[in-house]
Design a protein around this motif. Structure first.
Motif, mmCIF file in Angstrom:
data_model
loop_
_atom_site.group_PDB
_atom_site.id
_atom_site.type_symbol
_atom_site.label_atom_id
_atom_site.label_comp_id
_atom_site.label_asym_id
_atom_site.label_seq_id
_atom_site.Cartn_x
_atom_site.Cartn_y
_atom_site.Cartn_z
ATOM 1 N N PRO A 46 34.442 50.912 32.575
ATOM 2 C CA PRO A 46 33.558 50.612 31.749
ATOM 3 C C PRO A 46 34.124 49.726 30.602
ATOM 4 N N MET A 47 35.300 50.167 30.338
ATOM 5 C CA MET A 47 35.872 49.544 29.202
ATOM 6 C C MET A 47 36.494 48.251 29.496
ATOM 7 N N TYR A 48 36.560 47.665 30.892
ATOM 8 C CA TYR A 48 37.178 46.444 31.129
ATOM 9 C C TYR A 48 36.033 45.127 30.910
ATOM 10 N N SER A 49 36.866 44.089 30.375
ATOM 11 C CA SER A 49 35.711 42.975 30.208
ATOM 12 C C SER A 49 35.748 42.311 31.563
ATOM 13 N N THR A 50 34.998 41.413 31.902
ATOM 14 C CA THR A 50 34.943 40.572 33.138
ATOM 15 C C THR A 50 36.422 39.746 33.368
ATOM 16 N N SER A 51 36.931 39.432 32.143
ATOM 17 C CA SER A 51 37.864 38.625 32.403
ATOM 18 C C SER A 51 39.183 39.453 33.143
ATOM 19 N N ALA B 143 38.462 40.317 36.658
ATOM 20 C CA ALA B 143 38.778 38.992 37.337
ATOM 21 C C ALA B 143 40.458 38.892 37.572
ATOM 22 N N ALA B 144 41.218 39.519 36.629
ATOM 23 C CA ALA B 144 42.770 39.548 36.504
ATOM 24 C C ALA B 144 43.459 40.650 37.460
ATOM 25 N N LEU B 145 42.487 41.740 37.837
ATOM 26 C CA LEU B 145 43.275 42.666 38.575
ATOM 27 C C LEU B 145 43.956 41.997 39.985
ATOM 28 N N THR B 146 45.161 42.625 40.246
ATOM 29 C CA THR B 146 45.775 42.354 41.442
ATOM 30 C C THR B 146 45.312 43.089 42.439
ATOM 31 N N THR B 147 45.566 42.420 43.544
ATOM 32 C CA THR B 147 45.097 42.942 44.829
ATOM 33 C C THR B 147 45.470 44.526 45.027
ATOM 34 N N GLN B 148 46.757 44.785 44.401
ATOM 35 C CA GLN B 148 47.201 46.179 44.707
ATOM 36 C C GLN B 148 46.542 47.302 43.659
ATOM 37 N N SER B 149 45.976 46.528 42.455
ATOM 38 C CA SER B 149 45.132 47.263 41.633
ATOM 39 C C SER B 149 43.840 47.528 42.231
ATOM 40 N N ILE B 150 43.164 46.718 42.904
ATOM 41 C CA ILE B 150 42.034 46.800 43.507
ATOM 42 C C ILE B 150 42.232 48.086 44.578
ATOM 43 N N VAL B 151 43.418 47.979 45.504
ATOM 44 C CA VAL B 151 43.463 48.900 46.262
ATOM 45 C C VAL B 151 43.672 50.341 45.626
ATOM 46 N N ASN B 152 44.069 50.494 44.495
ATOM 47 C CA ASN B 152 44.333 51.545 43.592
ATOM 48 C C ASN B 152 43.189 52.182 43.050
ATOM 49 N N ASP C 117 36.107 54.910 39.979
ATOM 50 C CA ASP C 117 35.988 53.520 39.436
ATOM 51 C C ASP C 117 34.940 52.745 40.022
ATOM 52 N N TRP C 118 34.819 52.523 41.184
ATOM 53 C CA TRP C 118 33.831 51.596 41.946
ATOM 54 C C TRP C 118 32.512 51.968 41.594
ATOM 55 N N ALA C 119 32.144 53.232 41.447
ATOM 56 C CA ALA C 119 30.856 53.611 41.076
ATOM 57 C C ALA C 119 30.287 53.109 39.749
ATOM 58 N N ALA C 120 31.490 52.953 38.633
ATOM 59 C CA ALA C 120 31.249 52.621 37.470
ATOM 60 C C ALA C 120 31.169 51.072 37.150
ATOM 61 N N PHE C 121 31.331 50.374 38.210
ATOM 62 C CA PHE C 121 31.350 48.755 38.135
ATOM 63 C C PHE C 121 30.079 48.410 37.891
ATOM 64 N N ALA D 17 27.754 42.671 36.314
ATOM 65 C CA ALA D 17 28.584 41.598 35.509
ATOM 66 C C ALA D 17 30.129 41.683 36.084
ATOM 67 N N GLN D 18 30.460 42.713 36.070
ATOM 68 C CA GLN D 18 32.030 43.034 36.352
ATOM 69 C C GLN D 18 32.079 42.873 38.012
#
Length: 220
Positions: free
Chosen positions: A6-11, A14-23, A28-32, A35-36
């Motif tokens: 919830p603290m992450y901005s859309t930018s 968008a900047a998360l690496t693919t490994q960060s997405i995996v992690n 976390d995904w339930a909190a998206f 806009a995110q």
């Protein structure tokens, strides 16, 4: 530990690496928020773990555009719950890759409802397995366009059960390819309505097997 999403901005999303997405985990995904989710790239999306996809909120899932949906792989499409499948809009459904749509379970195919089934492209319908075709509710079959019906192959037509056959309209029956209609089970031929049979073209009638013709009842 509470999620920081919830603290992450859309930018930042968008900047998360693919490994960060995996992690990222399910919490976390339930909190998206919508806009995110909207800024997730087609490069990031394939790295969402299947178990995490099920955690996406309605708002996050329904905001995905066609390109994002097309970026889903077969495992991800197959992992979506029936509730999530039922939330997809027509543009999203039409965007599912033909190589991925076969991953939908039979319950998910039924979860598409009548609106979702009519949204399928002819290429998508042609890609459906016989199990998926056989799982369609009669109400879904009745809403298929003539182009969708024509895209069915012999194995698909052979899968049509009696409930589905009885739901076919005159126009739909007439749209079955002559190379495919002979594959229809005799019980399903018998289940066709009088009007559907009357709509068959002479070329279709000509290719009916002797068993199919013998299966017709006197009323037909």
């Amino acid at each position: 530990m509470a999620t920081l999403i919830p603290m992450y901005s859309t930018s930042q999303i968008a900047a998360l690496t693919t490994q960060s997405i995996v992690n990222l985990n399910s919490a976390d995904w339930a909190a998206f928020n919508s806009a995110q989710a909207a800024v997730l790239s087609t490069t990031q999306i394939p790295y969402i773990q299947t178990s995490d996809l099920r955690a996406l909120s309605t708002q996050a899932l329904t905001v995905f555009n066609s390109s994002q949906i097309a970026a889903f792989n077969s495992a991800q499409i197959g992992a979506l719950t029936t509730s999530q499948i039922g939330l997809l809009n027509t543009a999203q459904i039409a965007a599912i890759e033909t190589t991925d749509i076969i991953a939908l379970g039979t319950s998910s195919v039924r979860a598409l409802g009548t609106t979702g089934i009519t949204a399928l492209t002819t290429a998508q319908v042609a890609a459906l397995s016989t199990n998926q075709i056989g799982a369609l509710q009669s109400t879904q079959v009745a809403t298929l366009s003539t182009s969708q019906i024509a895209s069915l192959n012999s194995a698909d037509v052979g899968t049509i059960n009696t409930a589905q056959a009885s739901a076919l309209t005159t126009a739909q029956a007439a749209a079955i390819e002559t190379t495919d209609i002979s594959a229809m089970a005799t019980a399903s031929v018998r289940a066709l309505s009088t009007s559907a049979l009357a709509g068959l073209g002479t070329d279709q009638i000509a290719v009916l097997t002797t068993a199919q013709v013998a299966a017709l009842n006197t009323a037909q």
